[in-house]
Every structure is written in C-alpha cells, then in structure tokens.
Design a protein around this motif. Structure first.
Motif, mmCIF file in Angstrom:
data_model
loop_
_atom_site.group_PDB
_atom_site.id
_atom_site.type_symbol
_atom_site.label_atom_id
_atom_site.label_comp_id
_atom_site.label_asym_id
_atom_site.label_seq_id
_atom_site.Cartn_x
_atom_site.Cartn_y
_atom_site.Cartn_z
ATOM 1 N N THR A 390 10.586 -44.454 20.033
ATOM 2 C CA THR A 390 12.020 -44.362 19.644
ATOM 3 C C THR A 390 12.174 -43.083 18.661
ATOM 4 N N LYS A 392 15.267 -43.199 17.318
ATOM 5 C CA LYS A 392 16.666 -43.533 16.826
ATOM 6 C C LYS A 392 16.205 -44.295 15.268
ATOM 7 N N THR A 398 14.404 -49.833 20.084
ATOM 8 C CA THR A 398 13.290 -50.456 20.206
ATOM 9 C C THR A 398 12.239 -49.737 21.054
HETATM 10 P P1 ADP Z 1 15.333 -46.820 22.448
HETATM 11 O O1 ADP Z 1 16.850 -46.330 23.084
HETATM 12 O O2 ADP Z 1 15.338 -48.154 21.770
HETATM 13 O O3 ADP Z 1 14.998 -45.724 21.401
HETATM 14 P P2 ADP Z 1 14.378 -45.850 24.953
HETATM 15 O O4 ADP Z 1 13.045 -45.992 25.502
HETATM 16 O O5 ADP Z 1 15.528 -46.225 25.952
HETATM 17 O O6 ADP Z 1 14.262 -46.618 23.524
HETATM 18 O O7 ADP Z 1 14.553 -44.355 24.419
HETATM 19 C C1 ADP Z 1 13.570 -43.565 23.774
HETATM 20 C C2 ADP Z 1 14.075 -42.482 23.222
HETATM 21 O O8 ADP Z 1 14.473 -41.524 24.115
HETATM 22 C C3 ADP Z 1 15.210 -42.454 22.388
HETATM 23 O O9 ADP Z 1 15.103 -43.073 21.064
HETATM 24 C C4 ADP Z 1 15.852 -41.215 22.223
HETATM 25 O O10 ADP Z 1 15.449 -40.307 21.411
HETATM 26 C C5 ADP Z 1 15.743 -40.573 23.662
HETATM 27 N N1 ADP Z 1 16.774 -40.510 24.483
HETATM 28 C C6 ADP Z 1 16.999 -41.517 25.728
HETATM 29 N N2 ADP Z 1 18.046 -41.145 26.271
HETATM 30 C C7 ADP Z 1 18.693 -40.178 25.731
HETATM 31 C C8 ADP Z 1 20.112 -39.178 25.982
HETATM 32 N N3 ADP Z 1 20.628 -39.833 26.815
HETATM 33 N N4 ADP Z 1 19.982 -38.335 25.038
HETATM 34 C C9 ADP Z 1 19.256 -38.062 24.107
HETATM 35 N N5 ADP Z 1 18.129 -38.892 23.949
HETATM 36 C C10 ADP Z 1 17.839 -39.844 24.680
#
Ligand code: ADP
Length: 581
Positions: A390, A392, A398
């Motif tokens: 992640t 975020k 997560t």
């Molecule tokens: P999470 O949302 O819990 O961090 P995900 O597996 O859904 O885990 O996403 C992994 C990472 O991919 C995110 O932390 C983000 O950095 C990136 N990401 C996913 N979707 C997007 C999007 N639409 N735009 C920008 N970054 C994205």
C-alpha cells in the motif's frame, strides 16, 4: 599496300601541282608559251582533279568516320543507360528489402543526422515531417539522449552496441525500443552507423506480466499457508470469547471479551481476503450480466461519490454482455477498484471523474475503471498487486484490495492490469473470457431449507488442534449439546462404533487421516453417517479443499467460527439426517 593517310595524300597532290608550276615557270619561248598555256590548263585540270578526288575521298572518309562515331556514341549511351538502370534496380531492390524488414532501419552519420530510414522507421517516428535533415536526437525520448549519444560514439569506435530506450512513436504514444548499433566500414574508416530498432513494448509488457503472475502465484502459496496457520489460533480466541460471552459478566469484562471476539473476527476477515487472493476455483458460478453488476456496484457508491464531487460515467456495452462468473466476486472486484479510484481522486483538485466501461467481443469481455486522479508511478506498477502493498497512509490502506482483484480475475481465467490515462490518471482493465458454451448451462441448484433439530443432540468433534476442540466443546456444552472430541479420523471411527452421534464435525486438513479419507471410510463402512458429517475448514479456497467440498456436497463451517452459525448448521444437519433416516 596500306592506304595512305589523308595528310600524305594531300602532300602528294600539292607536290605534283608544285612540280607542274615550276615546269611552267621555266618555259620561255613562244612555243613555250603555247606549251605553257597547255601546261597551265593541264595543271589546272590536274589540280581540279586532285582537289575533286581529295574532296570526294575526304567526304567519304568523313561519312565513315561520322558513322563510326555515331555507333560508338550509341553503344556508350546504351551501356550507360544499362548501368544506370542496373543501379536504379539495385537501389530499388535494397529499398524494398529494407522496407520489408519489420524492424526500423536507420543510417546515421557521426553528427547523428539520419541519412537513410526504412518505412517502419517512419512509423516509429524516425523521420519527423518538418525537419529536412532530421537528427536521431529529434526522435529519441529526451531522457535517453545521453545514453544514445554515448553508444553512438562507441559504435563509431567500431563496437556493436545494444541498448533499450524509451520511445516516442509518430502518433506521440510512448513505448520501449531495443536498439542495435552496427558500424558501417568504408575501407578502414567508419563513415556511418546502421541502427536497427525494434518496438519491444508489448514483449516487455507480457514478460513483466508473466513475471508478475509467477511472483503472485508463489506469494499465493505462501499466503495461503500463513492464512491457514493464523486461522486456527484466531478460531480458538474467537471460540473462547464467544463461549464466555454466554455467561453473566461484568459490563467491563463483557466489553473486553466482545473486543477480543471482534478482533479475532477481523483476523478471520484478513485471512479470508488472503485466501481469496490465493484461491483457485471451487465457487458457485452462474450467468452474470456484467452491465448489471456495474450499475448495481455504482449504485452502492453513488451517494458517497456525489458528496466527493466525483462524476461517474457509465459507458456500458449495449449488447449487455453475459459471462459465466461468480457475481459476488465480480462485484467485490469492481467495488475495490471503485474505492481505489475514489481515494486516488481525493488527492487531486482538478475535475474528478471515474469512467466505468464494459466492452465485449466474441471471445472476451472487458471491464475498465478509469479515473482522473494522480495515476500510478511506473516504479510502483509492478508492486501494486502484491498482498499488503500500500502507498496509502497508515489506517487508510491494507494493501489487499488489488491482490484480491488479481485473484478473482485469475480465478475466472482472465487477467487484470493497469494502464496510464492520457490525462495522467489510472485505468484498470480486467479481461475475462466469454466462454459462450457456458451460456447454455442450467442455473445453479438452490437447496431446500431443512428442518432444524431441537432438544439434546450428540456431536462428535474431530480436530487435531486441542485448543480449538476445547473451544468447540465448551461452547456446544453451554448450548445444551452433548459433545465429545477426538484428535483424528481413526479415533473417530472407533468411537462411532461404540456410540451414536447426531452430527460429526470434522476438520479437513489433519495429520494421519485427512478429511477426504475420513469421508471415504464413512462411505464404505458407515454410509448411514455420511449425511451427518459437517466439515470445518480455514482454507475453503485451496484447490484440494475446494474440490473436496464441491464434489462431496458436505456442509461446511468456516474457521474462525461464528458459533451462532455453527449451532444452526449442526441443528439443520441433525434435523435433515433424522428426517431422511
Ligand atoms: P490499498 O488500497 O489498501 O492501499 P490496494 O491493493 O487496493 O491496497 O492498492 C495498492 C496501491 O495501489 C494503493 O496503495 C495505491 O497506491 C495504488 N492504487 C490503486 N488504485 C489506484 C488508483 N486508481 N490511482 C492511483 N493509485 C492507485
């Protein structure tokens, strides 16, 4: 006799005329005078004859000479034309051959000026329309100019060079080009360098997708093992907490126990997400309307989206494509992608848009979720599908959303990847096979509700995990169920010969006799007890377990247990078995 040359012949004629003139000059008498007149006439006649002969002769000679000259010129012209035609044919041939090569071929001089380029090179943007003497640097991505210059210098030193550079195509799209620089020698000098360039964007993309798939498959195995190991302790904590919650407790103790139960349940949710990522088949599928899923998922988020000033455009295929899939999994995938897009859009001030697009052809169905957010940096793209990755802030992400999407897409025989939007956002694409043969399949069979048994039941618990067995025993006893526990299938078989049980709850993965072997023994030796069996498992998604559950049709309770659900299943199985006995 050899013919006299023209000059010789003329000298002979002049000598003869001079001789006659001298003879005339020496004639002095009247008789001489008459003779002189005669001689003068003869002299003039001879001279005229000589001149006439000479003139005629030279006229003929001139004609012969002119004809010769003409022939010579004609033959020289012919051979010149032939060699020009041969040169033109060779040049045309070379051009045809160069244009037939699918790779771009470019010849440059020391100053990187493009001297020659074949047709594919034009397609790759090697010849910008406006520049008269285009330079190699006009078509190379500015970031790559340094390395291109350095390798070109090395090629002019005589070394063949290989390199890969970012590419800007004639239509302004970006890609990756693999280049080979070969020095062109003219004698001992290197006057030019031939560059062979291949657009390897697709190749590199599929290689990286393959590597990613390999990596995620390995991670899936690891994760599934870990999830399985974590599930049992979580089930034990949850089980004891639920049992204790049946007691009269001080409010403070009740709160603490409730928290323990909630957290154990959270562990269960995480492990089930991990297992969803690692899963391989075994779910109920049906004919699913993809547009319908898109509309319903959007409806779930529409209010929230509007509060964030996010505009959503649904661009759905009018053919209303249907696929053979697990509707709830597709919905979960779309929901995860929508939530990610929402969270990405919160970080930008510009217009916030999400486009949900569905498209279908004969063989595939495509689902796209594009947003106008910040996009995903190239260096993160290979990691975003990894579980727990992640970017975020803590508490927001997560790192499981995309890995679950990956598992779902793969489980449906499809794939998921991310692309960059032209305006900078991210576009997630999911390609799912259409499998039209499946459209004729009958809908899934729904089970009849069963009568639930009441009164004092007898339950046998088969599980090698002592604490988990204990948690189950205590809870069921508290629910007025007579319960006994054993550690493996052999002990269970022995006990079943001695006593009757209404329900048998058996773990699937056990040392010694596995759940499958236990079922087979019951089928062979005690077929009357097969309908009384309930499987308990923490990894219903692993291929072997999924196949066993699907083939046997044995009811299943998932670890960590929700004891209320467990008790309901136990009573239903007992009621059904008694009714059919
Ligand atoms: P999470 O949302 O819990 O961090 P995900 O597996 O859904 O885990 O996403 C992994 C990472 O991919 C995110 O932390 C983000 O950095 C990136 N990401 C996913 N979707 C997007 C999007 N639409 N735009 C920008 N970054 C994205």
């Amino acid at each position: 006799m050899p013919p006299l040359s023209r000059l010789t012949r003329m000298l002979v004629a002049i000598a003869a005329a001079s001789f006659l003139a001298i003879v005339l000059a020496y004639l002095r008498t009247p008789a001489d005078r008459a003779g002189r007149t005669l001689a003068a006439a003869a002299l003039i006649g001879v001279a005229v004859a000589i001149i006439g002969v000479w003139f005629t002769h030279s006229l003929r000679a001139n004609r012969r000479y002119a004809a010769l000259l003409e022939n010579e010129v004609a033959s020289q012209t012919r051979s010149l034309m032939d060699s020009l035609a041969a040169t033109a044919a060779a040049e045309r041939n070379l051009r045809l051959v160069m244009d037939a090569v699918p790779d771009a071929i470019v010849v440059v001089d020391r100053a990187a000026t493009i001297l020659e380029a074949n047709e594919p090179a034009r397609g790759m943007g090697a010849i910008p329309g406006t520049t008269q003497r285009p330079s190699l640097f006009d078509v190379v991505n500015p970031d790559a100019i340094g390395v291109v210059q350095e390798k070109l210098g090395a090629a002019f030193e005589g070394d063949v060079q290989h390199l890969e550079v970012p590419l800007i195509r004639a239509d302004s799209s970006h890609g990756i080009a693999a280049l080979l620089y070969a020095p062109v020698r003219d004698g001992s000098k290197i006057t030019r360098v031939l560059i062979l360039a291949r657009d390897v964007t697709d190749q590199r993309r599929s290689e990286s997708q393959y590597q990613q798939a390999e990596k995620l498959a390995a991670l899936g195995q690891l994760v599934s093992g870990v999830a399985h190991e974590i599930n049992n302790p979580a089930a034990i904590i949850s089980g004891f907490a639920q049992t204790l919650l049946l007691d009269e407790l001080k409010p403070e103790h009740r709160d603490m126990l409730q928290m323990m139960y909630d957290e154990a349940t959270r562990i269960g949710r995480i492990t089930s997400s991990l297992l969803a990522f690692a899963r391989a088949g075994g779910k109920q599928r049906g004919l699913v309307d993809l547009n319908d899923i898109a509309r319903r998922t959007f409806a779930l988020r529409s209010y929230y989206l509007s509060t964030l000033n996010i505009t959503v455009a649904l661009d759905l295929d009018p053919s209303e494509p249907k696929i053979w899939a697990d509707a709830s999994e597709l919905q979960q995938m779309l929901l995860n992608l929508l939530i990610n897009a929402e969270q990405a859009l919160l970080t930008v001030e510009r217009a916030r848009t999400i486009t949900v697009r569905t498209r279908a052809d004969e063989s595939d169905t495509r689902l796209e979720i594009a947003d106008s957010g910040p996009g995903i940096p190239a260096e993160l793209r290979t990691r975003i599908f990894d579980p727990f990755f992640t970017a975020k802030p803590e508490g927001v992400g997560t790192g499981l959303g995309l890995s679950i999407c990956y598992g779902i897409a793969r489980d449906h025989g499809g794939r998921i990847w991310v692309e960059s939007e032209a305006a900078g956002g991210a576009r997630f694409c999911v390609l799912l096979p259409r499998d039209q043969r499946e459209e004729a399949r009958a809908p899934a069979v729904t089970t009849q509700p069963s009568p639930a048994a009441t009164g004092r039941l007898a339950v046998l618990v088969v599980d090698d995990e002592v604490a988990l067995r204990e948690a189950l025993l205590r809870f069921l006893q508290r629910r007025d169920i007579h319960v006994e526990g054993v550690a493996d299938g052999w002990e269970a078989i022995r006990l079943l010969e001695q006593r009757a049980f209404d329900v048998i709850i058996s773990d699937v993965r056990m040392p010694g006799m596995s759940g499958r072997e236990f079922l087979e023994r019951l089928r062979r030796d005690r077929p009357d007890l097969v309908t009384r069996l309930v499987f308990s498992t923490g990894d219903a998604f692993t291929p072997e377990t999924a196949t066993l559950l699907k083939e046997s049709g044995v009811p299943t309770v998932a670890k960590p247990f929700d004891f209320a659900v467990l008790e309901r299943v136990v009573r239903e199985v007992a009621g059904r078995a008694t009714a059919s006995a």
